[in-house]
Design a protein around this motif. Structure first.
Motif, mmCIF file in Angstrom:
data_model
loop_
_atom_site.group_PDB
_atom_site.id
_atom_site.type_symbol
_atom_site.label_atom_id
_atom_site.label_comp_id
_atom_site.label_asym_id
_atom_site.label_seq_id
_atom_site.Cartn_x
_atom_site.Cartn_y
_atom_site.Cartn_z
ATOM 1 N N GLY A 44 5.928 -0.296 1.736
ATOM 2 C CA GLY A 44 5.463 0.384 0.540
ATOM 3 C C GLY A 44 4.635 1.610 0.886
ATOM 4 N N ILE A 45 4.929 2.722 0.240
ATOM 5 C CA ILE A 45 4.204 3.971 0.437
ATOM 6 C C ILE A 45 3.592 4.353 -0.899
ATOM 7 C CG2 ILE A 45 4.351 6.375 1.179
ATOM 8 C CD1 ILE A 45 6.942 5.610 2.664
ATOM 9 N N ASP A 46 2.287 4.215 -1.014
ATOM 10 C CA ASP A 46 1.587 4.536 -2.257
ATOM 11 C C ASP A 46 0.882 5.874 -2.117
ATOM 12 O OD1 ASP A 46 0.665 1.092 -2.479
ATOM 13 O OD2 ASP A 46 2.327 2.098 -3.464
ATOM 14 N N ILE A 47 1.073 6.748 -3.101
ATOM 15 C CA ILE A 47 0.509 8.098 -3.062
ATOM 16 C C ILE A 47 -0.449 8.271 -4.237
ATOM 17 C CG2 ILE A 47 1.038 10.561 -3.109
ATOM 18 C CD1 ILE A 47 3.841 9.797 -2.061
ATOM 19 N N CYS A 48 -1.676 8.659 -3.929
ATOM 20 C CA CYS A 48 -2.672 8.909 -4.964
ATOM 21 C C CYS A 48 -2.754 10.407 -5.237
ATOM 22 C CB CYS A 48 -4.037 8.386 -4.535
ATOM 23 S SG CYS A 48 -4.079 6.599 -4.269
ATOM 24 N N ILE A 49 -2.690 10.795 -6.510
ATOM 25 C CA ILE A 49 -2.662 12.203 -6.891
ATOM 26 C C ILE A 49 -3.750 12.488 -7.914
ATOM 27 C CG2 ILE A 49 -1.277 14.019 -7.981
ATOM 28 C CD1 ILE A 49 1.220 12.576 -6.966
ATOM 29 N N ASP A 50 -4.522 13.517 -7.645
ATOM 30 C CA ASP A 50 -5.512 13.993 -8.611
ATOM 31 C C ASP A 50 -4.921 15.163 -9.402
ATOM 32 O OD1 ASP A 50 -7.448 12.200 -7.729
ATOM 33 O OD2 ASP A 50 -8.090 13.567 -6.135
ATOM 34 N N PHE A 51 -5.128 15.169 -10.706
ATOM 35 C CA PHE A 51 -4.618 16.268 -11.513
ATOM 36 C C PHE A 51 -5.498 16.463 -12.736
ATOM 37 C CE2 PHE A 51 -2.660 12.421 -13.036
ATOM 38 C CZ PHE A 51 -2.571 12.557 -14.409
ATOM 39 N N ILE A 52 -5.365 17.640 -13.338
ATOM 40 C CA ILE A 52 -6.152 17.994 -14.517
ATOM 41 C C ILE A 52 -5.437 17.507 -15.776
ATOM 42 C CG2 ILE A 52 -7.116 19.913 -15.835
ATOM 43 C CD1 ILE A 52 -7.215 21.500 -13.244
#
Length: 268
Positions: A44-52
């Motif tokens: 499993g590859i989990d990606i955390c993304i910050d956005f407005i």
């Protein structure tokens, strides 16, 4: 003789350290391996993304098209490689957003609310999916279900890692914030908002006075996506300098033993 035995034991101990270090450097979990998995379970590859977070008006202004439609089909996920298969590269070289699994969603369009097109279908691309032994997911991209009724704020894909792969497609503006699930009673929902279709239509139909800011904001959104992301893939690094320390210790032990042997012979 006792000194020879003592130094001999020390030499054996140092040689054992060297052997263990060599085994560690050749461990299948280190950086020299490709993206391969011999286990039955997927990686499993989990990606955390910050956005407005955009308001309804900002969603409208920063979208190339807005549609109401139905999820017709969810296509097979692919890697963003020429053949759609797993990239052939070292584990330590795997990076987001250069290497991603994406899934294309076919939307049957019922109505265009901005920039209408004669096409009755369009494709929406999201990051995530399972290919072979690898499963990728983000905490920002929306999920879709076949037969789901949706209102979508969409942008043309400008990501250099995916924009030229496959058919013409869009991405959802502001990630999951730009995908609303519609219900028969007029509700429109996202994972963190509950509103109505009438409220969204009212915002969309207002006069757009902020189109000049679209390009700047789009660039900002792309930068936020790339800078705020991170992969859970981790590799175990063995400090290579430890090899030299161990080798130095072995050579030192050998010299000590040789010196001890010569010293012992001279005194016989």
């Amino acid at each position: 003789m006792r000194k020879i035995i003592k130094y001999g034991i020390f030499l054996v101990w140092v040689l054992s350290l060297l052997t263990l270090n060599a085994l560690a450097l050749s461990d299948p979990s280190n950086d020299n391996l490709k993206l391969e998995n011999n286990n039955s379970e997927s990686i499993g590859i989990d990606i955390c993304i910050d956005f407005i977070w955009y308001t309804h008006e900002e969603l409208r202004d920063h979208s190339d098209t807005i549609v109401i439609g139905t999820v017709k089909e969810i296509l097979t996920p692919r890697w963003n490689t020429a053949d759609g298969k797993q990239p052939h590269k070292l584990l330590s070289k795997f990076e987001y957003p250069d290497d991603v699994i994406y899934t294309d969603i076919v939307i049957s369009v019922d109505e265009y609310l901005k920039n209408p097109s004669p096409s009755g279908e369009l494709i929406v691309r999201v990051t995530g999916g399972t290919v072979g032994d690898f499963s990728m997911a983000t905490d920002a991209d929306p999920s879709f279900n076949t037969g789901e009724k949706v209102l979508l704020f969409l942008r043309i894909d400008t990501n250099p890692n995916t924009k030229d792969i496959g058919p013409e497609h869009f991405i959802v503006t502001d990630f999951y914030r730009g995908k609303y699930t519609l219900t028969e009673d007029g509700k429109a929902t996202t994972p963190d908002e509950h509103t109505t279709l009438d409220v969204l239509l009212s915002s969309i139909n207002q006069t757009n006075n902020n189109t000049s800011d679209t390009e700047v904001s789009d660039n900002k959104e792309t930068a936020d996506k790339q800078e705020g992301s991170g992969s859970t893939i981790q590799s175990k690094r063995i400090p290579f300098i430890s090899f030299f320390w161990t080798l130095g210790a072995v050579l030192g032990a050998v010299l000590i033993v040789r010196h001890s042997v010569r010293h012992s012979v001279r005194h016989r």
